[in-house]
Design a protein around this motif. Sequence first.
Motif, PDB file in Angstrom:
ATOM      1  N   ARG A 194      -4.708  43.451   1.893  1.00 55.73           N
ATOM      2  CA  ARG A 194      -4.747  41.965   1.345  1.00 55.73           C
ATOM      3  C   ARG A 194      -4.357  41.060   0.582  1.00 55.73           C
ATOM      4  O   ARG A 194      -3.491  39.939   0.852  1.00 55.73           O
ATOM      5  CB  ARG A 194      -6.468  41.963   1.480  1.00 55.73           C
ATOM      6  CG  ARG A 194      -7.390  41.463   3.092  1.00 55.73           C
ATOM      7  CD  ARG A 194      -7.085  40.971   4.496  1.00 55.73           C
ATOM      8  NE  ARG A 194      -7.501  41.257   5.379  1.00 55.73           N
ATOM      9  CZ  ARG A 194      -9.012  40.735   5.672  1.00 55.73           C
ATOM     10  NH1 ARG A 194      -9.376  40.033   5.538  1.00 55.73           N
ATOM     11  NH2 ARG A 194      -9.057  40.926   7.176  1.00 55.73           N
ATOM     12  N   LEU A 195      -4.196  41.561  -0.509  1.00 60.63           N
ATOM     13  CA  LEU A 195      -3.737  41.371  -1.936  1.00 60.63           C
ATOM     14  C   LEU A 195      -2.139  41.069  -1.800  1.00 60.63           C
ATOM     15  O   LEU A 195      -2.360  40.268  -1.985  1.00 60.63           O
ATOM     16  CB  LEU A 195      -4.752  41.798  -2.919  1.00 60.63           C
ATOM     17  CG  LEU A 195      -5.810  41.609  -3.471  1.00 60.63           C
ATOM     18  CD1 LEU A 195      -6.201  42.086  -4.345  1.00 60.63           C
ATOM     19  CD2 LEU A 195      -6.355  40.499  -3.908  1.00 60.63           C
ATOM     20  N   LEU A 196      -1.970  42.138  -1.493  1.00 58.74           N
ATOM     21  CA  LEU A 196      -0.136  42.263  -1.291  1.00 58.74           C
ATOM     22  C   LEU A 196       0.140  41.585  -0.660  1.00 58.74           C
ATOM     23  O   LEU A 196       1.985  41.690  -1.031  1.00 58.74           O
ATOM     24  CB  LEU A 196       0.391  44.027  -1.517  1.00 58.74           C
ATOM     25  CG  LEU A 196      -0.067  44.557  -3.139  1.00 58.74           C
ATOM     26  CD1 LEU A 196      -0.242  46.428  -2.941  1.00 58.74           C
ATOM     27  CD2 LEU A 196       0.262  44.537  -4.021  1.00 58.74           C
ATOM     28  N   PHE A 197      -0.435  42.254   0.853  1.00 55.73           N
ATOM     29  CA  PHE A 197       0.603  41.713   2.194  1.00 55.73           C
ATOM     30  C   PHE A 197      -0.109  41.041   3.132  1.00 55.73           C
ATOM     31  O   PHE A 197       0.524  40.517   4.137  1.00 55.73           O
ATOM     32  CB  PHE A 197       0.705  42.939   2.821  1.00 55.73           C
ATOM     33  CG  PHE A 197       1.721  44.378   1.792  1.00 55.73           C
ATOM     34  CD1 PHE A 197       2.590  43.735   2.194  1.00 55.73           C
ATOM     35  CD2 PHE A 197       1.258  44.919   1.825  1.00 55.73           C
ATOM     36  CE1 PHE A 197       3.522  44.839   0.896  1.00 55.73           C
ATOM     37  CE2 PHE A 197       1.875  46.487   1.341  1.00 55.73           C
ATOM     38  CZ  PHE A 197       2.848  45.778   0.878  1.00 55.73           C
ATOM     39  N   GLY A 198      -1.027  39.876   2.511  1.00 48.52           N
ATOM     40  CA  GLY A 198      -1.440  39.535   3.158  1.00 48.52           C
ATOM     41  C   GLY A 198      -0.234  37.747   3.806  1.00 48.52           C
ATOM     42  O   GLY A 198      -1.592  37.153   4.765  1.00 48.52           O
ATOM     43  N   HIS A 199       0.381  38.296   3.272  1.00 44.63           N
ATOM     44  CA  HIS A 199       0.854  36.291   3.633  1.00 44.63           C
ATOM     45  C   HIS A 199       2.175  37.278   4.997  1.00 44.63           C
ATOM     46  O   HIS A 199       2.734  35.646   5.372  1.00 44.63           O
ATOM     47  CB  HIS A 199       1.698  36.341   2.008  1.00 44.63           C
ATOM     48  CG  HIS A 199       2.994  37.458   1.842  1.00 44.63           C
ATOM     49  ND1 HIS A 199       2.407  38.029   1.068  1.00 44.63           N
ATOM     50  CD2 HIS A 199       3.821  37.221   1.973  1.00 44.63           C
ATOM     51  CE1 HIS A 199       3.335  39.003   1.387  1.00 44.63           C
ATOM     52  NE2 HIS A 199       4.376  38.491   1.811  1.00 44.63           N
TER      53      HIS A 199
END
Length: 406
Positions: free
Chosen positions: A275-280
């Motif tokens: 979620r932190l690294l690829f949530g976008h």
Amino acid sequence: MTQENIHLGASAVPQASLGANPVLKLLPLTLTVFIGFLTLGMQLPVLPLHLHDTLGMGTLVIGLVVGAQFAAALLSRTWAGNFADMRGGKRAVMVGLVTAAVSGLVYLVSLAFVAVPVTSVWLLLGGRVLLAFGESLIVTGALGWGMGLVGAQHAGKVMAWNGIAMYGAYALGAPLGVALNSVWGFTGIAVATVFIALLALVIVSGVRAVAPTATRRTPFYKVMGAVWVPSMGLAFCSVGFGVITAFIALLFAARDWGNASLAFTAFGVAFIAARLLFGHLPDKFGGARVALVCVLIETVGLLLIWGADTATLAYLGAALTGFGYSLAFPGFGVEAVRRAPPQARGLAMGAYVAFLDISLGITSPLAGLLASGWGIGAVYLGGAIAVALSFAVALMLLRGREAPVP
């Protein structure tokens, strides 16, 4: 004011505002959800012990009281979604937090009837139902409010950060609840439920509200007709989460691998890291495309657990399952938002999340039957097959991505 004007006031925030650090805009709301969901996390390991050790209840009653919260949450999703659409996401979250605080007061009252266990249990049951209504309002309100603050084009980020807040609260809340219970007993849990909910209420009170998106209730069937396909994708991919949480400890015990806590840790760390690294990514590349890749990763993780002959392979499988599921959730969610009527996004999110409740409610008993007939390892093969079905859903969404939104 026309319906179109209402919608523009709620979600078509000025473009300069939309582009200005959506994650920073979501931070106070994310913190509020995190603090609010600590009330749930604290109770998970403690409530069954209180029912069994203090009130002398058996497993059937414990299951009914604990499960009542999840059943009530499912049944209240539609109502909470319409409330958020018609009254605004901020009001929904605030009412939800007040309801959670009241549930803590009901818990305190139940402690006055410990000498009359049946009465105390009924009060606890009432507190759980209140907490369920509060949780539904917080979840649906926060999702709709977040999209109103940063725009529907950032729906993936809204879902990703709300998920981080919720699962982080579960992870921290469990040891916090155990610590409070060891010092002050269930009284400490009840008092903390009241004050933690009120603390979140203070934080959220300063966040800018957005206008309601609807002036009248939207029929549930209209929204369900728009979002049922991505919601089925969520239901299938959530089976992986369900079999990890319910059966990984039994698998480790059956194969004599020792404590299964590291498997939960691997799942949780991978979930939050994704979620932190690829949530976008769902916002950038499209929800269906991201879900398509992530459910494959989740399926591979479950197959690794099924075929594992060492605890290390099972840890790796749990991590891959957590990583894949983490982004599949907002991936399918972005597709649900895209298909939902703009004036009913709160209701759409309530309907979408309800499929998670349904999936987890069905997974445990079916997986239990599977384990009794073919062994505990078969649960993970069955889980992998179920998650693979969500790949077909993602393909369907990808091929129909140009379909008009109702």
